[in-house]
Design a protein around this motif. Structure first.
Motif, mmCIF file in Angstrom:
data_model
loop_
_atom_site.group_PDB
_atom_site.id
_atom_site.type_symbol
_atom_site.label_atom_id
_atom_site.label_comp_id
_atom_site.label_asym_id
_atom_site.label_seq_id
_atom_site.Cartn_x
_atom_site.Cartn_y
_atom_site.Cartn_z
ATOM 1 N N ALA A 1 -40.166 29.791 -38.046
ATOM 2 C CA ALA A 1 -38.852 29.391 -37.543
ATOM 3 C C ALA A 1 -38.208 28.336 -38.444
ATOM 4 C CB ALA A 1 -38.981 28.863 -36.118
ATOM 5 N N ASN A 2 -39.022 27.405 -38.924
ATOM 6 C CA ASN A 2 -38.516 26.360 -39.812
ATOM 7 C C ASN A 2 -38.024 26.945 -41.137
ATOM 8 O OD1 ASN A 2 -38.336 23.326 -40.167
ATOM 9 N ND2 ASN A 2 -39.519 23.886 -41.991
ATOM 10 N N ALA A 3 -38.714 27.993 -41.614
ATOM 11 C CA ALA A 3 -38.293 28.643 -42.861
ATOM 12 C C ALA A 3 -36.919 29.270 -42.715
ATOM 13 C CB ALA A 3 -39.309 29.714 -43.255
ATOM 14 N N VAL A 4 -36.624 29.826 -41.532
ATOM 15 C CA VAL A 4 -35.306 30.433 -41.303
ATOM 16 C C VAL A 4 -34.234 29.361 -41.156
ATOM 17 C CG1 VAL A 4 -33.951 31.863 -39.734
ATOM 18 C CG2 VAL A 4 -36.323 32.481 -40.261
ATOM 19 N N GLN A 5 -34.543 28.342 -40.336
ATOM 20 C CA GLN A 5 -33.531 27.341 -40.004
ATOM 21 C C GLN A 5 -33.224 26.401 -41.164
ATOM 22 O OE1 GLN A 5 -35.257 25.492 -36.585
ATOM 23 N NE2 GLN A 5 -34.783 27.191 -35.210
ATOM 24 N N HIS A 6 -34.237 26.013 -41.930
ATOM 25 C CA HIS A 6 -34.042 25.022 -42.984
ATOM 26 C C HIS A 6 -34.194 25.587 -44.392
ATOM 27 C CE1 HIS A 6 -33.994 21.928 -39.897
ATOM 28 N NE2 HIS A 6 -35.119 22.444 -39.397
ATOM 29 N N GLY A 7 -35.130 26.538 -44.544
ATOM 30 C CA GLY A 7 -35.335 27.103 -45.876
ATOM 31 C C GLY A 7 -34.221 28.028 -46.294
ATOM 32 N N LEU A 8 -33.811 28.935 -45.379
ATOM 33 C CA LEU A 8 -32.744 29.889 -45.713
ATOM 34 C C LEU A 8 -31.359 29.314 -45.426
ATOM 35 C CD1 LEU A 8 -34.403 33.182 -44.413
ATOM 36 C CD2 LEU A 8 -34.213 32.405 -46.768
ATOM 37 N N LYS A 9 -31.215 28.544 -44.353
ATOM 38 C CA LYS A 9 -29.957 27.867 -44.012
ATOM 39 C C LYS A 9 -28.768 28.834 -44.050
ATOM 40 C CE LYS A 9 -30.702 23.005 -45.137
ATOM 41 N NZ LYS A 9 -30.310 21.895 -46.023
ATOM 42 N N GLY B 1 -35.623 30.904 -49.933
ATOM 43 C CA GLY B 1 -34.395 30.170 -49.638
ATOM 44 C C GLY B 1 -34.041 29.114 -50.679
ATOM 45 N N TRP B 2 -33.493 28.013 -50.198
ATOM 46 C CA TRP B 2 -32.946 26.978 -51.085
ATOM 47 C C TRP B 2 -34.042 26.180 -51.788
ATOM 48 C CZ3 TRP B 2 -27.908 27.426 -51.865
ATOM 49 C CH2 TRP B 2 -27.136 28.059 -50.870
ATOM 50 N N TRP C 1 -47.027 21.664 -48.403
ATOM 51 C CA TRP C 1 -45.693 22.195 -48.684
ATOM 52 C C TRP C 1 -45.485 22.134 -50.193
ATOM 53 C CZ3 TRP C 1 -46.788 19.411 -44.349
ATOM 54 C CH2 TRP C 1 -46.349 19.924 -43.121
ATOM 55 N N GLN C 2 -45.049 23.209 -50.806
ATOM 56 C CA GLN C 2 -44.863 23.225 -52.253
ATOM 57 C C GLN C 2 -43.768 24.214 -52.626
ATOM 58 O OE1 GLN C 2 -48.856 24.467 -53.291
ATOM 59 N NE2 GLN C 2 -48.233 26.606 -53.531
ATOM 60 N N PRO C 3 -43.194 24.074 -53.831
ATOM 61 C CA PRO C 3 -42.165 25.027 -54.266
ATOM 62 C C PRO C 3 -42.764 26.425 -54.453
ATOM 63 C CG PRO C 3 -42.139 23.025 -55.601
ATOM 64 C CD PRO C 3 -43.381 22.971 -54.791
ATOM 65 N N ARG C 4 -41.936 27.406 -54.184
ATOM 66 C CA ARG C 4 -42.354 28.800 -54.383
ATOM 67 C C ARG C 4 -41.886 29.270 -55.750
ATOM 68 N NH1 ARG C 4 -39.308 33.410 -53.720
ATOM 69 N NH2 ARG C 4 -40.474 35.360 -53.361
ATOM 70 N N GLU C 5 -42.752 29.978 -56.448
ATOM 71 C CA GLU C 5 -42.374 30.510 -57.750
ATOM 72 C C GLU C 5 -41.247 31.517 -57.575
ATOM 73 O OE1 GLU C 5 -44.407 32.864 -61.565
ATOM 74 O OE2 GLU C 5 -45.653 32.155 -59.882
ATOM 75 N N GLY C 6 -40.152 31.321 -58.293
ATOM 76 C CA GLY C 6 -38.988 32.185 -58.142
ATOM 77 C C GLY C 6 -37.969 31.645 -57.171
ATOM 78 N N GLY C 7 -38.242 30.483 -56.580
ATOM 79 C CA GLY C 7 -37.296 29.870 -55.654
ATOM 80 C C GLY C 7 -37.773 29.963 -54.228
ATOM 81 N N GLY C 8 -37.497 28.916 -53.488
ATOM 82 C CA GLY C 8 -37.907 28.887 -52.092
ATOM 83 C C GLY C 8 -39.043 27.914 -51.870
#
Length: 521
Positions: free
Chosen positions: A416-424, A459-460, A503-510
Motif C-alpha cells: 500500500a505504501n508503494a502505491v501511495q508514496h512510491g507511485l504517487k 515509481g519516483w 529500504w533501498q533504491p531500485r535499479e532502473g528507478g523506484g
C-alpha cells in the motif's frame, strides 16, 4: 539403497518379484513374533541365469556366498542375533542349506551343534517361490530353548508361523489383493491371537484374545465357539455384524475390520491359512483399541473446534472491516476517511489468514495462495485514480500461522505504501519476490528457516538513501514522514519475524523494500 536392489540387478527377476518381497518384509514381524525366532532374508552374491541353468531358472552358483538383505527380531522372546545381520555375508560352506533349498524349492530344517560360545539352534530354511521361480530365501532361527518342552500356546504359535512360511514358499502369502487399512490400531501377536479351524470355529485362543472378547461382553469359553455367532449375541454398535466384518470373524478373507460393542472397540485381522488350494483354517489377531479410538475422537473434535474458532474469528473480522468501510463513507474529512480505509485493509489482511486456517487442520498456512490475493487487494484499495499492476515471483510454501499473520500485515502495509508514496498518482507496477535462503541451525538443534521478501515499485524513488533497521532500533516512535503503517512494519519484522528490513533504491528507478524473516520449521 533398497534391500531388493540385488534382485533388481538380475534380468531373470522383475519388478513384481521385488514388490512381493517388500510386502513380505513389511508383514514378517508377525511371523517372527509367532515363531519366537529371528528371520533373515538372504540372496546369493552370484547367480547362474535361467538360460545357463540346468534347472531352467536362476539358481545360486555352487561356490556363491549369500548376503543377508533384511532381519527381523521377535518381540515375544529373546533374539538369537545380538547384532544387526543386514549386510552380513554367509560364506559358501555355511550357505549350502540355503542353496539346496533354493534349487529344490523345498523347506529344509537342520540344527547347529552347540558349542561353548554358541548354543544349539534349529534353523528352518524357506525358499520363496513365485511363478515357479525362487527369488530369495528366508531362514527362521529358533532360540536355544527350542528343544525343551513347550506350552500349548508356544506350540500353536510356532505351528502358525511355519504355516505362514509354508504359504510364502508356495507364493500364496502375502497376497497382492489384500486391501490395506490406514486406520491406527492394527492388531499384533501380543495383543491377542486365535487359531480357527477350517469351519471357522476357535481351535485356540490366547489369554489376551480371551480378555479382549470378555471386554466386548462375551462370557464363557472361546474354544470351539463360532465368532460370528458370538458377535451377533453382543450389543454391537453401527451396522452390526455385516458382510464386511463377518468374513473377518470367520477367517475366510484376508481383511481387517473393527467390532464395537457397548463402549469397547476391537480391531480384527484375519489371515486365511491354506495348503495348496485348500483352506485349513485361519489366524485371527485382535486388539482392544478403545482408548486409541477415544483419543482419535478427541483429536477430531479438537480439530473441528479449532477450525470453527478460526471461521468465527474470520467472520467477526470481516464484519469489523465492513463496519469500517461503511463508517469511512460517512466521513467528510479526507484524513479520517483515509485512516479508516487503512484500518479496514489491515483487518481484512488478518481475516484472510484465519480464513485459510479454517479450511485446514494444520497450524501452517499455504501462504502463496493467500498473499497473491492480499497484494492485489492492498494495491487496489490504495490506488484511487492510477492503474497499478501486481507481480508475484517465487514461492513462500507453508508458513506457521503466527508468522503468516505478521508477514501478511507487513506485505500489506509495504504494498500500500508503494502505491501511495512510491507511485504517487502515476501508473506503475508493484512486484513481490520471495527467495528462500539457507536454513540456520542453532546449537540446541533448532532449525530456523530464512526467507527474503522484496517488494519493489517503479515509481519516483527515494534517492540514494539506504535505510536498514532490525532489533532494538526498530522499536521507536514514528519519525518525520513516517506513518502508523511503517511503525507497524518495523515492529512486526523485528519482533514476530525476528528479521530485518531495508529500504533501498531500485535499479532502473523506484524503491525496493527487502525483508529477511526467520521462523521455526
Amino acid at each position: 539403497m533398497a534391500f531388493t536392489d540385488p534382485l533388481r540387478s538380475i534380468k531373470d527377476f522383475d519388478a513384481g518379484d521385488a514388490e512381493w518381497l517388500h510386502l513380505l518384509v513389511g508383514d514378517w514381524q508377525l511371523v517372527a513374533d509367532l515363531g519366537f525366532a529371528d528371520l533373515l532374508l538372504s540372496f546369493p552374491n552370484r547367480v547362474i541365469s535361467a538360460e545357463d541353468s540346468p534347472t531352467g531358472s536362476a539358481i545360486p552358483a555352487p561356490d556363491s556366498d549369500f548376503t543377508v538383505l533384511a532381519h527381523a527380531r521377535p518381540t515375544t522372546g529373546p533374539t538369537v542375533f545380538h547384532k544387526d545381520m543386514v549386510g552380513e555375508m554367509i560364506p559358501a560352506p555355511d550357505a549350502a542349506p540355503l542353496r539346496s533349498a533354493w534349487v529344490d524349492q523345498r523347506i529344509e530344517r537342520f540344527k547347529l551343534t552347540a558349542t561353548e560360545a554358541q548354543p544349539a539352534e534349529s534353523i528352518l530354511v524357506v525358499p520363496l517361490v513365485r511363478n515357479q521361480r525362487t527369488i530369495a530365501v528366508v531362514s527362521m532361527t529358533l532360540d536355544q530353548h527350542f528343544g525343551r518342552p513347550m506350552s500349548q500356546m508356544k506350540t500353536v504359535y510356532r505351528e502358525t508361523a511355519e504355516d505362514l512360511l509354508r504359504m510364502a514358499n508356495e507364493g500364496t502369502w502375502p497376497d497382492f489383493a489384500v486391501r490395506s487399512d490406514s486406520r491406527r490400531g492394527a492388531p499384533r501377536v501380543g495383543d491377542g491371537m486365535m487359531r480357527l479351524d477350517a469351519h471357522g470355529r476357535v481351535a485356540f485362543c490366547s489369554p489376551n484374545g480371551l480378555s479382549t472378547f470378555r471386554r466386548l461382553g462375551h462370557e464363557g469359553d472361546m474354544a470351539g465357539a463360532n465368532l460370528v455367532s458370538i458377535a451377533r449375541s453382543l450389543d454391537v454398535r453401527g451396522n452390526g455384524v455385516d458382510e464386511t466384518i463377518a468374513p473377518v470373524l470367520a477367517g475366510t478373507m484376508p481383511w481387517r475390520g473393527e467390532l464395537e460393542a457397548g463402549n469397547v472397540s476391537v480391531t480384527l485381522r484375519a489371515i486365511p491359512l491354506r495348503r495348496g488350494t485348500s483352506r485349513t483354517g485361519a489366524l485371527l489377531l485382535c486388539r482392544d483399541v478403545t482408548e486409541l479410538r477415544r483419543r482419535d475422537l478427541q483429536l477430531v473434535s479438537k480439530d473441528a473446534t479449532i477450525r470453527e474458532i478460526h471461521h468465527r474469528v474470520k467472520n467477526n473480522l470481516q464484519t469489523v472491516s465492513a463496519l469500517l468501510r461503511l463508517q469511512s463513507r460517512r466521513m467528510t474529512s479526507e484524513e479520517a476517511k483515509h485512516g479508516l480505509q487503512q484500518a479496514m485493509r489491515r483487518v481484512s489482511s488478518i481475516a484472510r489468514v484465519h480464513e485459510s486456517l479454517s479450511h485446514d487442520i494444520s497450524e501452517d498456512v499455504d501462504f502463496d495462495e493467500l498473499i497473491r490475493h492480499q497484494v492485489k487487494l492492498a494495491v487496489e484499495t490504495a490506488s484511487s485514480t492510477q492503474t497499478v499492476r501486481t507481480e508475484v515471483h517465487g514461492e513462500f510454501g507453508r508458513l506457521p500461522s503466527k508468522c503468516a499473520t505478521s508477514m501478511a500485515l507487513v506485505i500489506n502495509e509495504i504494498a500500500a505504501n508503494a502505491v501511495q508514496h512510491g507511485l504517487k498518482d502515476r501508473n506503475g507496477t508493484v512486484s513481490l519476490e520471495v527467495e528462500r535462503l539457507p536454513d540456520i541451525f542453532n546449537e540446541d538443534g533448532d532449525v530456523r528457516r530464512v526467507i527474503e521478501v522484496t517488494v519493489s515499485d517503479d515509481g519516483w524513488g527515494m534517492g540514494d538513501t539506504v535505510i536498514e533497521e532490525s532489533g532494538a532500533s526498530a522499536f521507536r516512535q514514528a519519525g518525520d514522514g513516517e506513518g502508523l503503517g511503517m511503525q507497524i512494519v518495523r515492529t512486526l519484522v523485528a519482533s514476530e519475524l525476528e528479521g530485518k528490513i531495508r529500504w533501498q533504491p531500485r535499479e532502473g528507478g523506484g524503491t525496493c523494500v527487502v525483508i529477511q524473516a526467520k521462523f521455526s520449521v
